[in-house]
Design a protein around this motif. Structure first.
Motif, PDB file in Angstrom:
ATOM      1  N   CYS A  25       2.069  -3.347  11.999  1.00 21.96           N
ATOM      2  CA  CYS A  25       2.520  -2.894  10.692  1.00 21.96           C
ATOM      3  C   CYS A  25       2.883  -1.418  10.820  1.00 21.96           C
ATOM      4  CB  CYS A  25       1.418  -3.059   9.646  1.00 21.96           C
ATOM      5  SG  CYS A  25       1.825  -2.226   8.105  1.00 21.96           S
ATOM      6  N   LEU A  50      -4.880  -7.342  -2.212  1.00 23.78           N
ATOM      7  CA  LEU A  50      -5.011  -5.969  -2.702  1.00 23.78           C
ATOM      8  C   LEU A  50      -4.467  -5.806  -4.116  1.00 23.78           C
ATOM      9  CD1 LEU A  50      -3.922  -3.972   0.467  1.00 23.78           C
ATOM     10  CD2 LEU A  50      -6.215  -4.125  -0.493  1.00 23.78           C
ATOM     11  N   CYS A  98       3.448  -6.984   3.700  1.00 26.41           N
ATOM     12  CA  CYS A  98       2.043  -6.716   3.949  1.00 26.41           C
ATOM     13  C   CYS A  98       1.273  -8.003   3.715  1.00 26.41           C
ATOM     14  CB  CYS A  98       1.538  -5.617   3.010  1.00 26.41           C
ATOM     15  SG  CYS A  98      -0.245  -5.406   3.048  1.00 26.41           S
ATOM     16  N   TRP A  99       0.537  -8.422   4.734  1.00 26.07           N
ATOM     17  CA  TRP A  99      -0.162  -9.705   4.593  1.00 26.07           C
ATOM     18  C   TRP A  99      -1.320  -9.626   3.624  1.00 26.07           C
ATOM     19  CZ3 TRP A  99      -5.289 -10.494   6.334  1.00 26.07           C
ATOM     20  CH2 TRP A  99      -5.852  -9.404   7.023  1.00 26.07           C
ATOM     21  N   LYS A 100      -1.777  -8.414   3.333  1.00 22.45           N
ATOM     22  CA  LYS A 100      -2.914  -8.287   2.440  1.00 22.45           C
ATOM     23  C   LYS A 100      -2.505  -8.045   0.987  1.00 22.45           C
ATOM     24  CE  LYS A 100      -6.606  -5.944   3.648  1.00 22.45           C
ATOM     25  NZ  LYS A 100      -7.379  -4.771   4.089  1.00 22.45           N
ATOM     26  N   CYS A 126      -3.601  -5.798  11.235  1.00 25.34           N
ATOM     27  CA  CYS A 126      -2.454  -4.960  10.898  1.00 25.34           C
ATOM     28  C   CYS A 126      -1.927  -4.239  12.125  1.00 25.34           C
ATOM     29  CB  CYS A 126      -2.844  -3.916   9.864  1.00 25.34           C
ATOM     30  SG  CYS A 126      -3.631  -4.588   8.417  1.00 25.34           S
ATOM     31  N   PRO A 167       0.804  -1.228   0.000  1.00 24.69           N
ATOM     32  CA  PRO A 167       0.000   0.000   0.000  1.00 24.69           C
ATOM     33  C   PRO A 167       0.834   1.274   0.000  1.00 24.69           C
ATOM     34  CG  PRO A 167      -0.974  -1.596   1.478  1.00 24.69           C
ATOM     35  CD  PRO A 167       0.300  -2.216   0.982  1.00 24.69           C
TER      36      PRO A 167
END
Ligand code: SF4
Ligand code: SF4
Lengths: 709, 318
Positions: free
Chosen positions: A308, A345, A339-341, A321, A271
């Motif tokens: 995070c 994303l 980033c785990w997402k 997060c 992100p």
């Protein structure tokens, strides 16, 4: 353990072929943790940073200021000063851990195997020594050349970095050279001992765009021809795109993403990277397109992160997060993202702030009303001296030569130019901070200089200035509230309670909590200080604000923020701006009309879309082509590289003649160029016929479509 | 550079001209009448008047000044009324002795002060730095005549190692000559050392943080080269200016020091002239001291311009 890279499901199915034998990295940084300690505690500048640079590879290290990128470069050079120390980790150079070497051996490597070029060429050169001597030093030190052999080598090196008269440059002192030449001299110094690794710390940030373009070109060429590896520290994604094969994105001292430049910049996974790419002002984007920005400020860590690091600013943040530190996830191709997402994303862009919340921008007011500011044949000469002693008499230097333009009510006029273009002088003249040598400046119909001389405070109130250096323009010993109170007192507002309310209101208006009135400047971030400066400028309820490089010193994310704020204020309060900048992309974002200035004269003027999309004047064209762009903005336009030469203001011919790639011949040197005019106020000063200019303009295909904008 | 030097010389001449007028007027305004001083307490009015006429004192001030100034321009500083000799040779001798004192003191201040300053800057925050700073504070806090007295007591009266005053011409041998210089020089040095050391330290610290020093280190230059070649040359710029001002201070301080150590230089000569109301001698002495002061400043500025290429080239271009 967060150090162990975890397997990450590949985004796209990766066809697993036999991995090509990877060459061993030249520089392999592992688990590098650096902290700065002082009486008030420790600050982690880098946490567990790891990356590798293979032979012949240029890696970009990017991030906002405070992300720790320069610290890492300095740690590799063993030049951390000011209480910084490496707590743990390895810096493997050619397989040897530099941290285990004694200081003397590390010193011997510096300038020999590992060479560096820093940000500001002017301050990197010693003012008291000749340039030649400074380039020769490492040759004598590391290669045991005699001063004479070294001098011969210096000439070769200077020629190699594209300096045409090496002899003159060797004998010169730094201040006698232009910024571009100085940076070339530094690059020559770095190349002298034929290093394997270059550490480039923002090597072009202090230079003009046209000069920057040439230096980047040179660096890319040299890295290629010498098979050099380089660590390229930069905040400028466009430049990283131009020169780096891989990129490592830092945030809060942590690596948040690594990968090939093309992929990271076109399809950022983290992100934060998405935000950085989105916040970049683009020439291709139309004016008044609201720039996405990253709210908040860079994280500062004092120990290992507990969540995070980006969570406070991340639009995608969830509970997980905020409770779990993120580990580096590596995919099959070796790209990493913290980033785990990230996979979820993939394809989700950085949110376009409140595209709904924003009311449609009002159209620029119709022209018929009399303009607010009228500049007529402005001329300014500095340093003229009419002494009685004949050898002291001086003609002075021309900063601005015969400049005329207007600023309408509620209009934003951008002034774009490089150093020495006279753009700041124009701004100062419009605020009556400098007296014109000739010509007049009318503000709302009255002669500015005369009015101010007669002590008209109202003009001072109605026209305000916002500077580049947000830190220097605020008194460190005064609270924000006191700093903003002063203009109000000067404006004759007697009631202290009412003033306090006004200050609170202004702070809210620029998006700061009103409690900030009690803070001191050093407690604010760069962006916040710039907001305070804007708030202070607004305190007297002005009609006209001159923004002199008001966003230049800010990180892109913050810059986007401030640009949006300025645009909002204009829409709400009907302010007029003169927006002075060297950054043509910024101007294309905010200005209704642009003046392109060079050597104290206006080359081209007109509505932003008409001037920049596509460019007509040879200088505008060169400026535009010099701006580094991201791949997704369309293919790179043919790059026009200008000579390093100073403008020659005050001469008879075209000020741009010395550097113009399309110069017609003697006519350009001898006669002032004629001005081609179109009815929409577009003016172009050039000897080349308009038809020819228009033909050439078609070379910027991705920009043409926008012309109707 | 040439144009700059010329300009400065023109200014120097102007300053000296103005000063000569001031000196002349001030000394004229001093209490007491020269003619009656010379004639003695009991002389008749006729005798006094005759002397006044002989000295030209009956002329209007402007004429008197004109004659005096014209004489100076010809190199004639007039005659001392008390010593009844031409002033020039006396003055030159005294000036030479004072200059020896001042120059030696300045040289010692420069070398030791800069050395200590650099040491303190490089060792910043460590013991050496604190030691130098401590001594500097002491040097600044204690008045200079105090050192003079202490030195005289220790080396002269108590240890009897050095003469506590007086002067021996160099013709008498180097050692006696030098031994008379030691105590006055040390006193002068103590007076100025602390300031130079502190100034050098602080400008050195600034320079050590500049980008060019960082870049020199990034080139792998040994620390000694970084400090001496890259840093010191730039750090010395402010020090040079202050040293020149100090040279003026030394010339002034010499009056006190010379009195304490009964050293026969300009200071003592001036004191003698004032006590005896020897107007021409007072005027000539003050004028020469002022000229020396201005010349010291000029030298400093030229030196500054010379070591600073930015200024040097600015001049060339002009
Ligand atoms: S882990 Fe969460 S907060 Fe951090 S970057 Fe990813 S989505 Fe944003
Ligand atoms: S007038 Fe000549 S030198 Fe100037 S921009 Fe046009 S072509 Fe180039």
């Amino acid at each position: 353990m967060m150090t162990a890279p975890q397997a990450r499901p590949a985004v796209a199915p990766v066809t697993v072929t036999a991995p090509a034998p990877e060459p061993a990295p030249l520089l392999d940084v592992r688990g590098l943790t650096i902290s700065y300690g002082n009486a008030r505690g420790t600050l982690r500048a880098a946490s567990d940073v790891g990356f590798a640079i293979r032979p012949g590879e240029v890696m970009g290290l990017v991030g906002e200021s405070g992300s720790g990128k320069s610290t890492i470069a300095m740690a590799i050079l063993d030049l951390l000063g000011g209480g910084g120390r490496v707590d743990s980790g390895e810096i493997l150079f050619d397989g040897v851990d530099l941290r285990r070497l004694p200081a003397a051996e590390r010193r011997a490597l510096r300038g020999d195997r590992i060479a560096a070029v820093f940000q500001d060429p002017f301050t990197s050169l010693n003012p008291a020594l000749t340039v030649g001597r400074q380039i020769a030093e490492p040759l004598i030190q590391h290669k045991s050349l005699s001063p004479r052999q070294a001098a011969a080598r210096v000439l070769d090196l200077l020629a190699e970095v594209g300096i045409r008269d090496p002899r003159r440059v060797t004998a010169a002192y730094p201040h006698e050279l232009s910024g571009g030449m100085q940076q070339r001299a530094l690059i020559a110094t770095a190349l002298g001992c034929e290093p394997k690794l270059l550490i480039l710390d923002e090597p072009t940030t202090a230079l003009d765009v046209t000069v920057e373009a040439r230096i980047i070109d040179l660096l890319a060429k040299l890295c290629d021809s010498h098979g050099l590896s380089a660590l390229f520290v930069s905040h400028n994604l466009g430049i990283v795109n131009r020169i780096c094969q891989t990129v490592t994105v830092l945030y809060g001292g942590l690596v948040v993403e690594t990968g090939p430049t093309g992929r990271v910049l076109s399809r950022p996974a983290h992100p934060y990277s998405k935000g950085l790419v989105a916040a970049l002002p683009r020439i291709t984007a139309g004016r008044r397109h609201r720039l996405p920005s990253i709210p908040g400020t860079v994280a500062k860590l004092s120990g290992p992160p507990a969540a995070c690091v980006f969570a406070p600013r991340c639009p995608f943040a969830e509970e997980t997060c905020r409770s779990q530190p993120q580990a580096m996830l590596t995919d099959a191709a070796g790209d990493g993202v913290r980033c785990w997402k990230a996979d979820a994303l993939a394809g989700t862009p950085w949110p376009d702030e409140e595209s709904a919340a924003r009311k449609p921008a009002p159209q620029a007011p119709a022209q018929p009303t009399a303009p607010l500011v009228e500049v007529d044949h402005l001329r300014k000469v500095y340093g003229a001296n009419r002494s009685i002693l004949p050898w002291l008499r001086r003609a002075g230097t021309v900063a601005v030569e015969d400049v005329s333009f207007t600023v309408g009510r509620g209009e934003v006029v951008g002034v774009v130019g490089e150093s020495g273009s006279g753009k700041s002088t124009i701004g100062r003249a419009l605020l009556a901070l400098t007296e014109p040598s000739a010509g007049t400046v009318l503000f709302d119909g009255t002669d500015l200089t005369r009015q101010v001389k007669q002590g008209d405070q109202d003009l001072r109130r109605r026209a305000q200035l916002v500077f580049q250096n947000s830190a220097a323009s605020l008194n460190p010993r005064k609270t924000v509230g006191d700093a903003m109170d002063r203009p109000l007192v000067l404006a004759g507002r007697a009631d202290a309670e009412e003033r306090r309310k006004t200050v609170a209101g202004l702070l809210t208006r620029v998006g700061l909590p009103s409690a900030y009135a009690d803070r001191y400047p050093h407690e604010l971030s760069g962006g916040e200080r710039q907001r305070v400066n804007i708030a202070r400028a607004l305190a007297t309820d002005p009609d006209f604000v001159v923004c002199d490089e008001a966003v230049s010193a800010l990180d892109v994310s913050v810059q986007a923020n401030i640009l949006n704020l300025l645009a909002e204020l204009r829409d709400e309060m009907g302010l007029s701006y003169l927006f002075i900048t060297h950054d043509i992309a910024v101007v294309s974002h905010i200005a209704d009309r642009v003046l392109v200035v060079y050597g104290g004269t206006i080359c081209e003027e007109g509505p932003t879309g008409r001037v920049l999309r596509p460019p007509y004047h040879p200088y505008t064209e060169a400026l535009l082509s010099a701006v580094p762009r991201l791949a997704e903005d369309g293919q790179e336009a043919p790059r026009i590289l200008l000579e390093d030469a100073a403008p020659t203001p005050g001469g008879q011919g075209c000020a741009f003649a010395a550097r113009c790639p399309r110069k017609l011949g003697a006519i350009c040197d001898e006669q002032a160029p004629p001005v081609h005019r179109a009815d929409d106020g577009h003016r172009i000063a050039c000897h080349i016929p308009l038809a020819t200019l228009a033909e050439r303009a078609a070379v910027f295909p991705e920009l043409v479509g926008d012309a109707a904008h | 550079m040439l144009a700059y030097t010329l300009t400065r010389l023109v200014y120097l001449a102007l300053v000296l001209a103005v000063m000569s007028v001031l000196i002349f007027l001030v000394t004229q305004a001093m209490p007491g009448d020269v003619a009656s001083m010379i004639a003695g307490q009991f002389a008749s009015k006729e005798v006094v008047d005759a002397i006044a006429v002989k000295l030209g004192l009956d002329q209007p001030l402007v004429v008197q000044y004109g004659q005096w100034a014209a004489g100076i321009l010809r190199g004639d500083l007039g005659r001392s009324l008390v010593l009844e000799q031409p002033i020039a040779p006396i003055l030159m001798e005294a000036l030479a002795r004072s200059l020896v004192l001042a120059v030696v003191a300045l040289a010692v201040v420069a070398v030791v002060g800069i050395g200590l300053g650099v040491l303190a800057a490089v060792q910043r925050g460590k013991l050496t730095d604190q030691l130098v700073s401590g001594i500097s504070y002491l040097g600044i806090a204690v008045p200079d005549f105090f050192w003079a007295i202490v030195l005289v007591l220790i080396f002269g009266s108590y240890m009897k190692l050095l003469p506590t005053g007086g002067y021996a011409p160099i013709a008498d041998g180097f050692l006696p000559w030098a031994s008379h210089l030691v105590l006055p020089v040390i006193t002068l040095v103590l007076m100025l050392l602390a300031r130079i050391a502190r100034l050098t330290r602080s400008s050195m610290i600034d320079v050590l943080q500049t980008n060019y020093v960082k870049f020199a280190r990034a080139k792998g230059m040994p620390e000694s080269v970084v400090i001496l070649r890259h840093a010191l040359k730039n750090a010395l710029l402010p020090t040079i200016t202050v040293l020149a001002i100090d040279f003026g201070l030394i010339l002034g301080g010499v009056v006190v020091i010379e009195t304490i150590f009964s050293y026969p230089g300009m200071g003592r000569l001036l004191l003698f002239a004032i006590q005896r109301h020897d107007l021409p001698l007072i005027q000539a002495t003050i004028l020469v001291v002022s000229a020396a002061y201005c010349l010291a400043n000029l030298t400093a500025d030229l030196l500054y311009a010379y070591v600073n290429p930015k200024i040097r080239h600015g001049m060339k271009a002009a």
